[in-house]
Design an enzyme around this catalytic site. Sequence first.
Site, PDB file in Angstrom:
ATOM      1  N   GLN A  30       0.822  -1.218   0.000  1.00  0.00           N
ATOM      2  CA  GLN A  30       0.000   0.000   0.000  1.00  0.00           C
ATOM      3  C   GLN A  30       0.858   1.272   0.000  1.00  0.00           C
ATOM      4  O   GLN A  30       0.505   2.274   0.609  1.00  0.00           O
ATOM      5  CB  GLN A  30      -0.938  -0.005   1.203  1.00  0.00           C
ATOM      6  CG  GLN A  30      -2.150  -0.904   1.019  1.00  0.00           C
ATOM      7  CD  GLN A  30      -3.063  -0.438  -0.110  1.00  0.00           C
ATOM      8  OE1 GLN A  30      -3.208   0.746  -0.379  1.00  0.00           O
ATOM      9  NE2 GLN A  30      -3.674  -1.389  -0.813  1.00  0.00           N
ATOM     10  N   SER A  31       1.991   1.223  -0.689  1.00  0.00           N
ATOM     11  CA  SER A  31       2.910   2.356  -0.684  1.00  0.00           C
ATOM     12  C   SER A  31       2.299   3.613  -1.314  1.00  0.00           C
ATOM     13  O   SER A  31       1.863   3.602  -2.466  1.00  0.00           O
ATOM     14  CB  SER A  31       4.173   1.958  -1.451  1.00  0.00           C
ATOM     15  OG  SER A  31       4.944   3.100  -1.751  1.00  0.00           O
ATOM     16  N   ASN A  32       2.296   4.687  -0.537  1.00  0.00           N
ATOM     17  CA  ASN A  32       1.869   5.987  -1.077  1.00  0.00           C
ATOM     18  C   ASN A  32       2.926   6.548  -2.011  1.00  0.00           C
ATOM     19  O   ASN A  32       2.627   7.234  -2.984  1.00  0.00           O
ATOM     20  CB  ASN A  32       1.646   6.990   0.061  1.00  0.00           C
ATOM     21  CG  ASN A  32       0.606   6.511   1.043  1.00  0.00           C
ATOM     22  OD1 ASN A  32      -0.543   6.294   0.677  1.00  0.00           O
ATOM     23  ND2 ASN A  32       1.006   6.313   2.296  1.00  0.00           N
ATOM     24  N   CYS A  80       4.863   4.801  -3.995  1.00  0.00           N
ATOM     25  CA  CYS A  80       4.747   4.159  -5.319  1.00  0.00           C
ATOM     26  C   CYS A  80       3.589   4.751  -6.112  1.00  0.00           C
ATOM     27  O   CYS A  80       3.709   4.996  -7.311  1.00  0.00           O
ATOM     28  CB  CYS A  80       4.599   2.642  -5.151  1.00  0.00           C
ATOM     29  SG  CYS A  80       6.143   1.856  -4.618  1.00  0.00           S
TER      30      CYS A  80
END
Length: 337
Positions: A73-75, A77
């Site tokens: 859930q990387s912001n 990325c």
Amino acid sequence: MQTFDRKQLGFFPTPLTELPCLSRKLGGPRIMIKRDDLSGLALGGNKTRKLEFLIGDALAKGCDTIITGGAEQSNHCRQTAAAAALCGLDCHLVLGGSEPEALQGNILLDHLLGANIHWSGQFRKGERIPDLVRELEGKGRRPYVIPYGGSNEIGALGFVEAVRELNQQILQQDLGLTHIVFASSSGGTQAGFVVGSTLYGAEYRLIGIEIDKGEIGEHSFRSHVESLVSRTAALVGVSTANISDAVELRNDYVGAGYAVVGDLEREAIKLLAQTEGILVDPVYTGRAFGGCVDMIRRGEFSSRDTVLFWHTGGAPALFSYADAVVKKDDNKSAKKD
Ligand SMILES: *Cc1c(COP(=O)(O)O)cnc(C)c1O
């Protein structure tokens, strides 16, 4: 600051506003918020500032493909995928773990933004990046690798610049800011703040709330941030005596570890939503804001202080943590029927 290559990706300055209902409710100091969640790039967040310099560098070097990695859930990325799309660059994301069943939160957005997603499976996220670079170069591409969280000295320039932006707002609004509280996870935000406050001057204390337990590779998080401060300072050309005094980190709020939502985050998310109508996220800003509230309740600030919570974004991840963040009957008592 001398000029570095930079590509405009967001809308700055981000708003700086007051949280009067929250101050009243907590009976605490004056509380302000800096809205980097409204930075404007594909639902916003602090990575937009770093990406302006990282993508600027990639474009100056003639690269045509961006590679980066992060958690599912990387912001970072998601914002990288958006930045690449808007600049006409290909984007490859190496995400931790295996593909989840539901496309939700940031992964949904990564897909919509056209990123090529690689799941790291049993490998550590970073392990696959060198192979991917070779593979793409073999196909005649010119890849540019951005580290986790965009946290190297080039990305940190975004937060050196953020200090200049904030200092202008402080002057305009005639604020006597005493503290800034923010989430610190890959360290670029904090390193930029520390170097920026040396370069532009700052009366306020910078308090980073640690988000992850433990080390980055072989190094403690503190030594990782300190080395990032040195490299950023060298790039900008300021001298850095007393780095370790300037890097203030609190590790009392990491709970059960990265992305494990606990009572601290649940309560903090609801408190800010229900007093001010502002959404923080389950992983970073919920934890950091929860820490800030705890410090206020413990009386760590005086009533004459003005505390700024720097909202670094992340709310798009809320949707993928729905079950951890709220239980269905939570609001029953509040319902008027
Ligand atoms: C990445 C991120 C942070 C942490 O910033 P670092 O520069 O990595 O320390 C904080 N909040 C959110 C929402 C983020 O995505």
